[in-house]
Motif scaffolding. Structure first.
Motif, mmCIF file in Angstrom:
data_model
loop_
_atom_site.group_PDB
_atom_site.id
_atom_site.type_symbol
_atom_site.label_atom_id
_atom_site.label_comp_id
_atom_site.label_asym_id
_atom_site.label_seq_id
_atom_site.Cartn_x
_atom_site.Cartn_y
_atom_site.Cartn_z
ATOM 1 N N MET A 134 0.845 -1.165 0.000
ATOM 2 C CA MET A 134 0.000 0.000 0.000
ATOM 3 C C MET A 134 0.895 1.233 0.000
ATOM 4 S SD MET A 134 -2.093 1.242 3.350
ATOM 5 C CE MET A 134 -0.979 2.110 4.406
ATOM 6 N N LYS A 135 0.417 2.304 -0.589
ATOM 7 C CA LYS A 135 1.143 3.566 -0.559
ATOM 8 C C LYS A 135 0.469 4.480 0.460
ATOM 9 C CE LYS A 135 3.068 5.401 -4.187
ATOM 10 N NZ LYS A 135 3.327 6.133 -5.441
ATOM 11 N N ALA A 136 1.222 4.878 1.475
ATOM 12 C CA ALA A 136 0.715 5.774 2.521
ATOM 13 C C ALA A 136 1.034 7.218 2.145
ATOM 14 C CB ALA A 136 1.353 5.427 3.858
ATOM 15 N N TYR A 137 0.178 8.134 2.533
ATOM 16 C CA TYR A 137 0.309 9.561 2.216
ATOM 17 C C TYR A 137 0.195 10.359 3.499
ATOM 18 C CZ TYR A 137 -1.175 14.166 0.512
ATOM 19 O OH TYR A 137 -1.288 15.512 0.276
ATOM 20 N N ARG A 138 1.067 11.342 3.638
ATOM 21 C CA ARG A 138 0.993 12.279 4.776
ATOM 22 C C ARG A 138 1.209 13.685 4.244
ATOM 23 N NH1 ARG A 138 5.481 11.021 9.023
ATOM 24 N NH2 ARG A 138 4.399 12.610 10.195
ATOM 25 N N PHE A 139 0.597 14.651 4.897
ATOM 26 C CA PHE A 139 0.868 16.061 4.601
ATOM 27 C C PHE A 139 1.435 16.676 5.864
ATOM 28 C CE2 PHE A 139 -0.099 20.566 4.198
ATOM 29 C CZ PHE A 139 0.455 20.821 2.949
ATOM 30 N N LEU A 140 2.690 17.085 5.781
ATOM 31 C CA LEU A 140 3.379 17.689 6.922
ATOM 32 C C LEU A 140 3.214 19.197 6.849
ATOM 33 C CD1 LEU A 140 6.669 15.622 6.554
ATOM 34 C CD2 LEU A 140 4.678 15.088 7.965
ATOM 35 N N SER A 141 2.929 19.837 7.961
ATOM 36 C CA SER A 141 2.815 21.298 7.976
ATOM 37 C C SER A 141 3.362 21.839 9.290
ATOM 38 C CB SER A 141 1.371 21.740 7.769
ATOM 39 O OG SER A 141 0.556 21.306 8.833
ATOM 40 N N GLU A 142 3.792 23.076 9.219
ATOM 41 C CA GLU A 142 4.422 23.707 10.392
ATOM 42 C C GLU A 142 4.617 25.186 10.059
ATOM 43 O OE1 GLU A 142 5.651 23.987 14.026
ATOM 44 O OE2 GLU A 142 5.481 21.927 13.344
ATOM 45 N N ASP A 143 4.819 25.997 11.077
ATOM 46 C CA ASP A 143 5.226 27.383 10.827
ATOM 47 C C ASP A 143 6.540 27.381 10.051
ATOM 48 O OD1 ASP A 143 3.034 28.169 12.285
ATOM 49 O OD2 ASP A 143 4.171 28.848 14.033
ATOM 50 N N ASP A 144 6.803 28.451 9.320
ATOM 51 C CA ASP A 144 8.016 28.561 8.498
ATOM 52 C C ASP A 144 9.230 28.826 9.396
ATOM 53 O OD1 ASP A 144 9.828 28.803 6.464
ATOM 54 O OD2 ASP A 144 9.076 30.727 5.733
ATOM 55 N N THR A 145 9.683 27.756 10.045
ATOM 56 C CA THR A 145 10.862 27.797 10.906
ATOM 57 C C THR A 145 11.693 26.551 10.605
ATOM 58 O OG1 THR A 145 9.866 26.508 12.696
ATOM 59 C CG2 THR A 145 9.516 28.908 12.764
ATOM 60 N N SER A 146 12.812 26.429 11.271
ATOM 61 C CA SER A 146 13.641 25.237 11.074
ATOM 62 C C SER A 146 12.905 23.976 11.530
ATOM 63 C CB SER A 146 14.979 25.372 11.812
ATOM 64 O OG SER A 146 14.773 25.462 13.206
ATOM 65 N N GLN A 147 11.916 24.111 12.394
ATOM 66 C CA GLN A 147 11.142 22.946 12.851
ATOM 67 C C GLN A 147 10.483 22.240 11.672
ATOM 68 O OE1 GLN A 147 11.231 21.524 15.780
ATOM 69 N NE2 GLN A 147 9.878 19.913 15.050
ATOM 70 N N PHE A 148 10.000 23.005 10.699
ATOM 71 C CA PHE A 148 9.404 22.388 9.511
ATOM 72 C C PHE A 148 10.445 21.566 8.765
ATOM 73 C CE2 PHE A 148 8.603 22.565 4.909
ATOM 74 C CZ PHE A 148 7.446 21.808 4.863
ATOM 75 N N CYS A 149 11.641 22.110 8.578
ATOM 76 C CA CYS A 149 12.714 21.385 7.890
ATOM 77 C C CYS A 149 13.076 20.112 8.645
ATOM 78 C CB CYS A 149 13.936 22.279 7.723
ATOM 79 S SG CYS A 149 13.633 23.719 6.681
ATOM 80 N N HIS A 150 13.115 20.180 9.962
ATOM 81 C CA HIS A 150 13.416 18.988 10.764
ATOM 82 C C HIS A 150 12.315 17.934 10.609
ATOM 83 C CE1 HIS A 150 17.059 20.332 12.712
ATOM 84 N NE2 HIS A 150 16.483 21.494 12.966
ATOM 85 N N LYS A 151 11.063 18.369 10.563
ATOM 86 C CA LYS A 151 9.945 17.437 10.414
ATOM 87 C C LYS A 151 10.047 16.693 9.081
ATOM 88 C CE LYS A 151 5.797 18.602 11.970
ATOM 89 N NZ LYS A 151 4.429 19.160 12.092
ATOM 90 N N VAL A 152 10.337 17.423 8.012
ATOM 91 C CA VAL A 152 10.473 16.794 6.694
ATOM 92 C C VAL A 152 11.720 15.908 6.660
ATOM 93 C CG1 VAL A 152 10.818 17.219 4.225
ATOM 94 C CG2 VAL A 152 9.202 18.629 5.520
ATOM 95 N N SER A 153 12.822 16.375 7.218
ATOM 96 C CA SER A 153 14.056 15.580 7.246
ATOM 97 C C SER A 153 13.863 14.272 8.010
ATOM 98 C CB SER A 153 15.203 16.380 7.877
ATOM 99 O OG SER A 153 15.519 17.493 7.069
ATOM 100 N N GLU A 154 13.130 14.318 9.107
ATOM 101 C CA GLU A 154 12.855 13.106 9.875
ATOM 102 C C GLU A 154 12.041 12.112 9.045
ATOM 103 O OE1 GLU A 154 11.099 11.724 14.202
ATOM 104 O OE2 GLU A 154 10.290 13.548 13.303
ATOM 105 N N ALA A 155 11.039 12.610 8.336
ATOM 106 C CA ALA A 155 10.229 11.733 7.487
ATOM 107 C C ALA A 155 11.092 11.097 6.398
ATOM 108 C CB ALA A 155 9.067 12.514 6.872
ATOM 109 N N LEU A 156 11.974 11.876 5.785
ATOM 110 C CA LEU A 156 12.864 11.335 4.749
ATOM 111 C C LEU A 156 13.786 10.274 5.330
ATOM 112 C CD1 LEU A 156 13.775 14.624 2.844
ATOM 113 C CD2 LEU A 156 12.159 12.833 2.126
ATOM 114 N N ALA A 157 14.297 10.501 6.523
ATOM 115 C CA ALA A 157 15.187 9.539 7.182
ATOM 116 C C ALA A 157 14.454 8.234 7.496
ATOM 117 C CB ALA A 157 15.763 10.143 8.463
ATOM 118 N N LYS A 158 13.130 8.294 7.642
ATOM 119 C CA LYS A 158 12.330 7.102 7.940
ATOM 120 C C LYS A 158 11.794 6.442 6.675
ATOM 121 C CE LYS A 158 10.895 8.407 12.577
ATOM 122 N NZ LYS A 158 9.757 8.673 13.466
ATOM 123 N N GLY A 159 12.287 6.878 5.504
ATOM 124 C CA GLY A 159 11.909 6.217 4.257
ATOM 125 C C GLY A 159 10.781 6.849 3.476
#
Length: 67
Positions: free
Chosen positions: A1-26
């Protein structure tokens, strides 16, 4: 199955960390990032869709952040 998520956050480094964490988890980026102004809070917001192919069938009980 293909899972889908939409990540959102204020425009701070926290958003970049959230996306980077998702990428690190595949997770993989899906489409272009989005930006919008939240007038009620006076801040810019960022969003990025990500997808990941996982074993099993879809269920609304799936905890997407744990995949």
């Amino acid at each position: 199955m293909k899972a889908y998520r939409f990540l959102s956050e204020d425009d701070t480094s926290q958003f970049c960390h959230k996306v980077s964490e998702a990428l690190a988890k595949g997770w993989e980026l899906y489409g272009e990032p989005t930006y919008a102004f939240d007038a009620s809070r006076g801040v810019m917001r960022c969003g990025q869709a990500v997808v990941k192919v996982v074993e099993g069938e879809y269920s609304p009980d799936i905890k997407l952040g744990q995949l």
